[in-house]
Design a protein around this motif. Structure first.
Motif, PDB file in Angstrom:
ATOM      1  N   GLY A  44       5.847   5.160  -6.400  1.00 30.91           N
ATOM      2  CA  GLY A  44       5.540   6.587  -7.238  1.00 30.91           C
ATOM      3  C   GLY A  44       6.132   6.745  -8.212  1.00 30.91           C
ATOM      4  N   HIS A  45       7.606   6.494  -8.203  1.00 31.65           N
ATOM      5  CA  HIS A  45       8.498   6.525  -9.435  1.00 31.65           C
ATOM      6  C   HIS A  45       8.277   5.726 -10.349  1.00 31.65           C
ATOM      7  N   TRP A  46       8.130   4.333  -9.929  1.00 36.46           N
ATOM      8  CA  TRP A  46       7.977   3.212 -10.928  1.00 36.46           C
ATOM      9  C   TRP A  46       6.756   3.447 -11.649  1.00 36.46           C
ATOM     10  N   VAL A  47       5.678   3.833 -10.953  1.00 38.19           N
ATOM     11  CA  VAL A  47       4.225   3.909 -11.473  1.00 38.19           C
ATOM     12  C   VAL A  47       4.171   4.809 -12.612  1.00 38.19           C
ATOM     13  N   GLU A  48       5.249   6.091 -12.681  1.00 35.17           N
ATOM     14  CA  GLU A  48       5.105   7.344 -13.639  1.00 35.17           C
ATOM     15  C   GLU A  48       5.432   6.473 -14.944  1.00 35.17           C
ATOM     16  N   GLY A  49       4.632   6.922 -16.028  1.00 34.55           N
ATOM     17  CA  GLY A  49       4.437   6.670 -17.297  1.00 34.55           C
ATOM     18  C   GLY A  49       4.079   5.354 -17.714  1.00 34.55           C
ATOM     19  N   ARG A  50       3.641   4.577 -16.738  1.00 32.89           N
ATOM     20  CA  ARG A  50       2.856   3.251 -16.936  1.00 32.89           C
ATOM     21  C   ARG A  50       1.423   3.277 -17.086  1.00 32.89           C
ATOM     22  N   GLU A  51       0.810   2.310 -17.553  1.00 35.39           N
ATOM     23  CA  GLU A  51      -0.781   2.414 -17.558  1.00 35.39           C
ATOM     24  C   GLU A  51      -1.164   1.844 -16.393  1.00 35.39           C
ATOM     25  N   HIS A  52      -1.800   2.911 -15.871  1.00 33.97           N
ATOM     26  CA  HIS A  52      -2.399   2.551 -14.282  1.00 33.97           C
ATOM     27  C   HIS A  52      -3.075   1.550 -14.099  1.00 33.97           C
ATOM     28  N   ARG A  53      -4.105   1.347 -15.057  1.00 37.13           N
ATOM     29  CA  ARG A  53      -5.169   0.195 -14.770  1.00 37.13           C
ATOM     30  C   ARG A  53      -4.424  -1.087 -14.883  1.00 37.13           C
ATOM     31  N   ARG A  54      -3.598  -1.360 -15.468  1.00 40.25           N
ATOM     32  CA  ARG A  54      -2.654  -2.656 -15.639  1.00 40.25           C
ATOM     33  C   ARG A  54      -1.920  -2.913 -14.026  1.00 40.25           C
ATOM     34  N   ILE A  55      -1.747  -1.757 -13.546  1.00 39.68           N
ATOM     35  CA  ILE A  55      -1.168  -2.069 -12.313  1.00 39.68           C
ATOM     36  C   ILE A  55      -2.205  -2.331 -11.156  1.00 39.68           C
ATOM     37  N   MET A  56      -3.220  -1.636 -11.252  1.00 39.35           N
ATOM     38  CA  MET A  56      -4.177  -1.442 -10.101  1.00 39.35           C
ATOM     39  C   MET A  56      -5.159  -2.776 -10.262  1.00 39.35           C
ATOM     40  N   ILE A  57      -5.431  -3.347 -11.417  1.00 47.14           N
ATOM     41  CA  ILE A  57      -6.147  -4.893 -11.516  1.00 47.14           C
ATOM     42  C   ILE A  57      -5.421  -5.886 -10.891  1.00 47.14           C
ATOM     43  N   PRO A  58      -3.999  -6.060 -11.279  1.00 51.45           N
ATOM     44  CA  PRO A  58      -3.411  -7.122 -10.576  1.00 51.45           C
ATOM     45  C   PRO A  58      -3.212  -6.783  -8.819  1.00 51.45           C
ATOM     46  N   ALA A  59      -3.169  -5.603  -8.546  1.00 46.54           N
ATOM     47  CA  ALA A  59      -3.135  -5.221  -7.304  1.00 46.54           C
ATOM     48  C   ALA A  59      -4.167  -5.585  -6.443  1.00 46.54           C
ATOM     49  N   ASP A  60      -5.454  -5.141  -7.053  1.00 48.79           N
ATOM     50  CA  ASP A  60      -6.787  -5.502  -6.339  1.00 48.79           C
ATOM     51  C   ASP A  60      -7.028  -7.268  -6.350  1.00 48.79           C
ATOM     52  N   ILE A  61      -6.476  -7.872  -7.422  1.00 51.62           N
ATOM     53  CA  ILE A  61      -6.640  -9.264  -7.197  1.00 51.62           C
ATOM     54  C   ILE A  61      -5.800 -10.037  -6.317  1.00 51.62           C
ATOM     55  N   ALA A  62      -4.601  -9.431  -6.145  1.00 52.04           N
ATOM     56  CA  ALA A  62      -3.583  -9.983  -5.057  1.00 52.04           C
ATOM     57  C   ALA A  62      -4.032  -9.653  -3.934  1.00 52.04           C
ATOM     58  N   ARG A  63      -4.792  -8.641  -3.597  1.00 55.16           N
ATOM     59  CA  ARG A  63      -5.313  -8.248  -2.038  1.00 55.16           C
ATOM     60  C   ARG A  63      -6.497  -9.260  -1.838  1.00 55.16           C
ATOM     61  N   ALA A  64      -7.120  -9.472  -2.989  1.00 59.09           N
ATOM     62  CA  ALA A  64      -8.474 -10.302  -2.731  1.00 59.09           C
ATOM     63  C   ALA A  64      -7.762 -11.741  -2.156  1.00 59.09           C
ATOM     64  N   VAL A  65      -6.925 -12.075  -3.056  1.00 60.87           N
ATOM     65  CA  VAL A  65      -6.305 -13.543  -2.670  1.00 60.87           C
ATOM     66  C   VAL A  65      -5.726 -13.874  -1.516  1.00 60.87           C
ATOM     67  N   LEU A  66      -4.949 -12.616  -1.184  1.00 58.74           N
ATOM     68  CA  LEU A  66      -4.268 -12.737   0.041  1.00 58.74           C
ATOM     69  C   LEU A  66      -4.976 -12.657   1.326  1.00 58.74           C
ATOM     70  N   LEU A  67      -6.137 -11.829   1.349  1.00 56.59           N
ATOM     71  CA  LEU A  67      -7.135 -11.730   2.411  1.00 56.59           C
ATOM     72  C   LEU A  67      -7.974 -13.031   2.612  1.00 56.59           C
ATOM     73  N   ALA A  68      -8.081 -13.678   1.453  1.00 51.88           N
ATOM     74  CA  ALA A  68      -8.794 -14.874   1.356  1.00 51.88           C
ATOM     75  C   ALA A  68      -8.212 -16.170   2.018  1.00 51.88           C
ATOM     76  N   VAL A  69      -6.858 -15.752   2.213  1.00 51.53           N
ATOM     77  CA  VAL A  69      -5.938 -16.893   2.942  1.00 51.53           C
ATOM     78  C   VAL A  69      -6.572 -16.957   4.342  1.00 51.53           C
ATOM     79  N   ILE A  70      -6.877 -15.782   5.027  1.00 53.76           N
ATOM     80  CA  ILE A  70      -7.230 -15.895   6.320  1.00 53.76           C
ATOM     81  C   ILE A  70      -8.260 -16.721   6.748  1.00 53.76           C
ATOM     82  N   PRO A  71      -9.623 -16.808   6.042  1.00 56.74           N
ATOM     83  CA  PRO A  71     -10.851 -17.619   6.660  1.00 56.74           C
ATOM     84  C   PRO A  71     -10.408 -19.150   6.484  1.00 56.74           C
TER      85      PRO A  71
END
Length: 271
Positions: free
Chosen positions: A70-97
């Motif tokens: 929460g403190h690290w995110v403060e003052g940063r562009e939120h979309r630049r954090i959210m998009i990589p986070a979503d991509i990371a979640r998609a790739v990680l979950l794809a590892v299981i199947p």
């Protein structure tokens, strides 16, 4: 009178893209919440301790990193954090199947994937909490929050049943692909909109010191305030007990009673 949330979705393309992506990812998250324990229980014949380790790994990042992120995110562009986070979640979950198809699926792998997906989720959720006020006007904030919360509520009510049917139809590991795809849908929705208004990032040493001071001040407030302390303790105990109950109920139904995943998912989500 028309719902202001509907009007906001019609006229604001950026918020509409975010809301559609979030609505899909809410449902996808419910799929993983049902499918991940079933992957361990049905495909790996895991016991309560092993399934509990996977569930704990998924939830632990919220405890460990929420305040710091929460403190690290403060003052940063939120979309630049959210998009990589979503991509990371998609790739990680794809590892299981993929691991299931390759024959190298294991409990340690599930624990690692669950933990890292949880870490990415903490970054996305905290940045997303600040993203909505940065893309809608103040007068529309209440309607925006209602729209997001409405999607979350619908997913929590209907999601487990839909997830159980999907697991029943294709199996627990392939069902997780639906969650991975939902995060990619969220990425598309975010990329289609405009960046949110963002505060200037703190760069000076004095600003960093001020942020550290606010962090410790928040911790002191939480510890000193009896109401916040009681609410935090209640939430921790409730979530822990709910996880223990759900894990053991699912295992008892699918392993002990040979109940189908569709029925087990509905029963485990019932109040």
């Amino acid at each position: 009178m028309a719902d202001p949330s509907v009007g906001l979705l019609r006229r604001d393309r950026t918020f509409r893209g975010y809301w559609v992506g979030q609505s899909l990812s809410f449902v996808g998250t419910q799929v993983t919440a049902v499918a991940l324990p079933l992957v361990a229980a049905l495909m790996l014949s895991a016991g309560p301790g092993q399934v509990g380790a996977v569930a704990t790994a998924a939830m632990l990042p919220n405890l460990l990193f929420s305040l710091l992120v929460g403190h690290w995110v403060e003052g940063r562009e939120h979309r630049r954090i959210m998009i990589p986070a979503d991509i990371a979640r998609a790739v990680l979950l794809a590892v299981i199947p993929v691991a299931a198809l390759g024959g190298w699926l294991s409990i340690p792998l599930l624990v690692i994937v669950a933990f890292l997906t949880g870490v990415a989720g903490v970054f996305f959720e905290i940045a997303g909490f600040a993203y909505v006020p940065s893309v809608v006007d103040t007068n529309d904030l209440s309607a925006a929050n209602r729209a997001v919360q409405g999607s979350s509520t619908v997913a929590e009510v209907a999601g487990p049943g839909l997830a159980g049917l999907l697991v029943q139809a294709v199996g627990p590991a392939p069902a997780i692909v639906a969650d991975a795809l939902s995060y990619l849908a969220s990425v598309i929705g975010l990329m289609a909109g405009r960046p949110g208004r963002s505060a200037v990032a703190d760069t000076a040493g004095t600003a960093r010191a001020s942020r550290r001071a606010r962090l410790t001040k928040g911790l002191r407030l939480l510890i000193a305030n009896p109401y916040l302390r009681a609410l935090t303790l209640h939430a921790a105990i409730y979530n822990l007990a709910a996880q223990i109950f759900t894990i053991n109920l699912v295992l008892w139904m699918v392993q002990g009673r040979q109940v189908s995943p569709a029925v087990a998912s509905v029963q485990s989500s019932a109040p």
